[in-house]
Motif scaffolding. Sequence first.
Motif, PDB file in Angstrom:
ATOM      1  N   ASP A 177     -42.969 -56.798 -43.726  1.00 46.44           N
ATOM      2  CA  ASP A 177     -42.122 -57.498 -44.687  1.00 46.44           C
ATOM      3  C   ASP A 177     -41.143 -58.364 -43.900  1.00 46.44           C
ATOM      4  O   ASP A 177     -40.367 -57.859 -43.094  1.00 46.44           O
ATOM      5  CB  ASP A 177     -41.377 -56.465 -45.538  1.00 46.44           C
ATOM      6  N   ASN A 178     -41.173 -59.671 -44.143  1.00 45.22           N
ATOM      7  CA  ASN A 178     -40.384 -60.573 -43.291  1.00 45.22           C
ATOM      8  C   ASN A 178     -39.591 -61.590 -44.113  1.00 45.22           C
ATOM      9  O   ASN A 178     -39.818 -62.800 -44.026  1.00 45.22           O
ATOM     10  CB  ASN A 178     -41.300 -61.312 -42.305  1.00 45.22           C
ATOM     11  N   PRO A 179     -38.615 -61.141 -44.902  1.00 47.57           N
ATOM     12  CA  PRO A 179     -37.803 -62.107 -45.642  1.00 47.57           C
ATOM     13  C   PRO A 179     -36.710 -62.763 -44.808  1.00 47.57           C
ATOM     14  O   PRO A 179     -36.153 -63.786 -45.231  1.00 47.57           O
ATOM     15  CB  PRO A 179     -37.196 -61.262 -46.758  1.00 47.57           C
ATOM     16  N   TYR A 180     -36.376 -62.194 -43.646  1.00 50.21           N
ATOM     17  CA  TYR A 180     -35.195 -62.655 -42.892  1.00 50.21           C
ATOM     18  C   TYR A 180     -35.538 -63.328 -41.568  1.00 50.21           C
ATOM     19  O   TYR A 180     -34.632 -63.696 -40.826  1.00 50.21           O
ATOM     20  CB  TYR A 180     -34.269 -61.456 -42.602  1.00 50.21           C
ATOM     21  N   GLY A 181     -36.818 -63.485 -41.249  1.00 49.91           N
ATOM     22  CA  GLY A 181     -37.211 -63.955 -39.929  1.00 49.91           C
ATOM     23  C   GLY A 181     -36.657 -65.305 -39.523  1.00 49.91           C
ATOM     24  O   GLY A 181     -36.427 -65.559 -38.345  1.00 49.91           O
ATOM     25  N   TYR A 233     -48.977 -58.954 -44.774  1.00 49.24           N
ATOM     26  CA  TYR A 233     -47.719 -59.647 -44.473  1.00 49.24           C
ATOM     27  C   TYR A 233     -47.099 -60.170 -45.757  1.00 49.24           C
ATOM     28  O   TYR A 233     -47.789 -60.763 -46.604  1.00 49.24           O
ATOM     29  CB  TYR A 233     -48.016 -60.800 -43.514  1.00 49.24           C
ATOM     30  N   LEU A 234     -45.788 -59.952 -45.900  1.00 55.05           N
ATOM     31  CA  LEU A 234     -45.055 -60.464 -47.056  1.00 55.05           C
ATOM     32  C   LEU A 234     -43.998 -61.451 -46.600  1.00 55.05           C
ATOM     33  O   LEU A 234     -43.243 -61.182 -45.649  1.00 55.05           O
ATOM     34  CB  LEU A 234     -44.377 -59.324 -47.822  1.00 55.05           C
ATOM     35  N   GLY A 235     -43.936 -62.586 -47.266  1.00 56.93           N
ATOM     36  CA  GLY A 235     -42.919 -63.596 -46.996  1.00 56.93           C
ATOM     37  C   GLY A 235     -42.256 -64.049 -48.283  1.00 56.93           C
ATOM     38  O   GLY A 235     -42.710 -63.733 -49.388  1.00 56.93           O
ATOM     39  N   SER A 236     -41.170 -64.812 -48.138  1.00 55.88           N
ATOM     40  CA  SER A 236     -40.371 -65.182 -49.301  1.00 55.88           C
ATOM     41  C   SER A 236     -39.687 -66.515 -49.078  1.00 55.88           C
ATOM     42  O   SER A 236     -39.336 -66.867 -47.950  1.00 55.88           O
ATOM     43  CB  SER A 236     -39.316 -64.098 -49.552  1.00 55.88           C
ATOM     44  N   PHE A 237     -39.477 -67.244 -50.162  1.00 53.14           N
ATOM     45  CA  PHE A 237     -38.656 -68.451 -50.134  1.00 53.14           C
ATOM     46  C   PHE A 237     -37.213 -68.163 -50.559  1.00 53.14           C
ATOM     47  O   PHE A 237     -36.380 -69.066 -50.565  1.00 53.14           O
ATOM     48  CB  PHE A 237     -39.247 -69.522 -51.050  1.00 53.14           C
ATOM     49  N   LEU A 282     -35.754 -68.862 -57.875  1.00 56.44           N
ATOM     50  CA  LEU A 282     -37.091 -69.379 -58.154  1.00 56.44           C
ATOM     51  C   LEU A 282     -38.138 -68.272 -58.163  1.00 56.44           C
ATOM     52  O   LEU A 282     -39.237 -68.463 -58.680  1.00 56.44           O
ATOM     53  CB  LEU A 282     -37.483 -70.438 -57.112  1.00 56.44           C
ATOM     54  N   ARG A 283     -37.800 -67.104 -57.578  1.00 62.57           N
ATOM     55  CA  ARG A 283     -38.708 -65.962 -57.516  1.00 62.57           C
ATOM     56  C   ARG A 283     -40.068 -66.361 -56.974  1.00 62.57           C
ATOM     57  O   ARG A 283     -41.086 -66.333 -57.675  1.00 62.57           O
ATOM     58  CB  ARG A 283     -38.872 -65.296 -58.898  1.00 62.57           C
ATOM     59  N   LEU A 284     -40.105 -66.759 -55.713  1.00 61.32           N
ATOM     60  CA  LEU A 284     -41.339 -67.227 -55.106  1.00 61.32           C
ATOM     61  C   LEU A 284     -41.529 -66.562 -53.749  1.00 61.32           C
ATOM     62  O   LEU A 284     -40.677 -66.684 -52.856  1.00 61.32           O
ATOM     63  CB  LEU A 284     -41.295 -68.751 -54.948  1.00 61.32           C
ATOM     64  N   GLY A 285     -42.620 -65.842 -53.615  1.00 62.83           N
ATOM     65  CA  GLY A 285     -42.978 -65.199 -52.353  1.00 62.83           C
ATOM     66  C   GLY A 285     -44.481 -65.262 -52.158  1.00 62.83           C
ATOM     67  O   GLY A 285     -45.192 -65.934 -52.912  1.00 62.83           O
ATOM     68  N   TYR A 286     -44.975 -64.531 -51.174  1.00 63.61           N
ATOM     69  CA  TYR A 286     -46.417 -64.546 -50.914  1.00 63.61           C
ATOM     70  C   TYR A 286     -46.826 -63.323 -50.115  1.00 63.61           C
ATOM     71  O   TYR A 286     -46.020 -62.694 -49.417  1.00 63.61           O
ATOM     72  CB  TYR A 286     -46.828 -65.820 -50.176  1.00 63.61           C
ATOM     73  N   THR A 317     -46.813 -64.944 -54.994  1.00 60.19           N
ATOM     74  CA  THR A 317     -46.286 -63.883 -55.863  1.00 60.19           C
ATOM     75  C   THR A 317     -44.940 -64.284 -56.454  1.00 60.19           C
ATOM     76  O   THR A 317     -44.288 -65.209 -55.977  1.00 60.19           O
ATOM     77  CB  THR A 317     -46.127 -62.576 -55.080  1.00 60.19           C
ATOM     78  N   THR A 318     -44.547 -63.556 -57.480  1.00 59.54           N
ATOM     79  CA  THR A 318     -43.257 -63.799 -58.122  1.00 59.54           C
ATOM     80  C   THR A 318     -42.183 -63.058 -57.315  1.00 59.54           C
ATOM     81  O   THR A 318     -41.736 -61.975 -57.688  1.00 59.54           O
ATOM     82  CB  THR A 318     -43.306 -63.349 -59.588  1.00 59.54           C
ATOM     83  N   GLY A 319     -41.819 -63.654 -56.197  1.00 64.01           N
ATOM     84  CA  GLY A 319     -40.948 -63.016 -55.225  1.00 64.01           C
ATOM     85  C   GLY A 319     -41.743 -62.057 -54.364  1.00 64.01           C
ATOM     86  O   GLY A 319     -42.784 -61.526 -54.781  1.00 64.01           O
ATOM     87  N   SER A 320     -41.278 -61.813 -53.142  1.00 59.51           N
ATOM     88  CA  SER A 320     -41.988 -60.852 -52.307  1.00 59.51           C
ATOM     89  C   SER A 320     -41.859 -59.443 -52.870  1.00 59.51           C
ATOM     90  O   SER A 320     -42.657 -58.558 -52.542  1.00 59.51           O
ATOM     91  CB  SER A 320     -41.483 -60.904 -50.862  1.00 59.51           C
ATOM     92  N   GLN A 321     -40.877 -59.214 -53.741  1.00 62.65           N
ATOM     93  CA  GLN A 321     -40.769 -57.911 -54.389  1.00 62.65           C
ATOM     94  C   GLN A 321     -42.023 -57.608 -55.198  1.00 62.65           C
ATOM     95  O   GLN A 321     -42.493 -56.468 -55.229  1.00 62.65           O
ATOM     96  CB  GLN A 321     -39.527 -57.863 -55.274  1.00 62.65           C
ATOM     97  N   GLN A 322     -42.584 -58.628 -55.856  1.00 63.84           N
ATOM     98  CA  GLN A 322     -43.839 -58.388 -56.566  1.00 63.84           C
ATOM     99  C   GLN A 322     -44.959 -58.065 -55.589  1.00 63.84           C
ATOM    100  O   GLN A 322     -45.838 -57.253 -55.894  1.00 63.84           O
ATOM    101  CB  GLN A 322     -44.247 -59.597 -57.411  1.00 63.84           C
ATOM    102  N   GLY A 323     -44.915 -58.658 -54.406  1.00 64.48           N
ATOM    103  CA  GLY A 323     -45.911 -58.324 -53.398  1.00 64.48           C
ATOM    104  C   GLY A 323     -45.905 -56.844 -53.065  1.00 64.48           C
ATOM    105  O   GLY A 323     -46.964 -56.214 -52.933  1.00 64.48           O
ATOM    106  N   LEU A 324     -44.718 -56.258 -52.948  1.00 62.38           N
ATOM    107  CA  LEU A 324     -44.615 -54.822 -52.696  1.00 62.38           C
ATOM    108  C   LEU A 324     -45.212 -54.024 -53.851  1.00 62.38           C
ATOM    109  O   LEU A 324     -45.913 -53.025 -53.639  1.00 62.38           O
ATOM    110  CB  LEU A 324     -43.150 -54.433 -52.492  1.00 62.38           C
ATOM    111  N   ASP A 325     -44.945 -54.458 -55.069  1.00 62.34           N
ATOM    112  CA  ASP A 325     -45.475 -53.778 -56.249  1.00 62.34           C
ATOM    113  C   ASP A 325     -47.001 -53.836 -56.274  1.00 62.34           C
ATOM    114  O   ASP A 325     -47.667 -52.825 -56.549  1.00 62.34           O
ATOM    115  CB  ASP A 325     -44.890 -54.421 -57.503  1.00 62.34           C
TER     116      ASP A 325
END
Length: 331
Positions: A141-145, A167-171, A179-183, A35-43
Motif C-alpha cells: 500500500d503506497n499512498p505516501y510514496g 500494489y495499491l496507489g492513490s491520487f 475525487l476518491r480515485l485510486g488503483y 478503484t474508488t479510492g485505494s480504500q476500495q482496493g483494500l476492500d
Amino acid sequence: LQYAASEGLPELRQWVAAELGRQGARVAPDQVLITTGSQQGLDLLAKVLLDAGSRVLVETPTYLGALQAFAPMQPRFDSVTSDEGGITAQGLREQLQNGEHPRFVYLLPNFQNPSGRMQDEARRQQLIAVCREHGLPIVEDNPYGELWYDAPPPAPLLARWPEGVLYLGSFSKILAPGLRLGYVIAPRELYPKLLQAKQAADLHTPGFNQRVVHEVIKGGFLQQHVPTIRARYKAQRDAMAAALKQHMPAGVHWQAPAGGMFFWLTLPAHLDATALLPRAVEGGMAYVPGATFFPGRPEHHANTLRLSFVTATPAQIDAAVATLAHLLAHQ
C-alpha cells in the motif's frame, strides 16, 4: 456521463502503468484496476483473498483503515515484530513457522500510517527474499510514496517481485482526496477476480472523475505540483519536530519522519492516550489514539498516539503541541 468500463478509463490506466514503469516496475495497462479510492482496493482484496479464519500478517502498528477493510471477512490478524524500519525479516520468518500459511502480508513501505517509518533498501531486499522463499503474497500500500522530504524512497516492492505483489496507489495525497480515485495493480491471474468484485461493488469508479483527473495530469501537472506539496509539508514537519523538542516533557519519545504526514509518539507507560483525548480537544487540539492501530490487544499500546502536521500552519502546530505537552506534563 454514461456507464463506463469497470476496469477504468483506458488513458488513465496507461498513465498509471507508465508512472510505475518510471519507478522500475514493469506494469501493463491491463493489470491496472481503477478503484474508488485505494480504500476500495483494500476492500476488494479482502473479498477476493480472505475467508473467515484466514491469517493476515500486519506490521506493528498498522493502518487502521486496512484493519477495517479486512475485518468483515473475519480473518485472524497476526502482528509481525517491527522496529523503526518496519517489520523485521526475522519476525516474518517466525510468523511463517507458526500455524496456517498466511494469505498475505500487508505492508506500507513508505512513510507508514501511523508510524511515519520507511523500509530502507536492505530491509526491502530481506523481506522480498523471505516472501519469495515461502510463497507469501505481499499487499503493498503506497499512498505516501511521493511525499518524501529528504530523499526519494527506494524502488517499490512491486518492482522486485511483480508476480507476488499486489500494489495499491492513490491520487488522494497528491491531487484531491475528494475525487476518491485510486488503483490496484494485480498479477494477471488474479485480476479477473478483482474485476468481478469491483463490478459487484459499484460497476465502475465515476467516469467523470477519472476524465477530470486524466485531463489534469496528462500534461505533466503533477511533476510541477507535487514538489510544491513536498516543500510545504516539509516546513510543517520541521515545525512539528521543533515544537516537540521544545515543549514535550521527559519520557515522551518520537522520531521525525522522512516523508508522509505523521509523527508517532510513545508516552510514559502509565498514560492512556484515549482517556486523555477529550481533555486535549477541550484545549483546542486533537490526535488519534495509537491503540486503534493495533489488532488483537490494543490496550497494551494505550500510551501511543498519532499526530498529523499537513493541515495546520507552523503557528498552529506549535500551539497545539504546547497544549498537548502541558496536558501530559500534568498527569
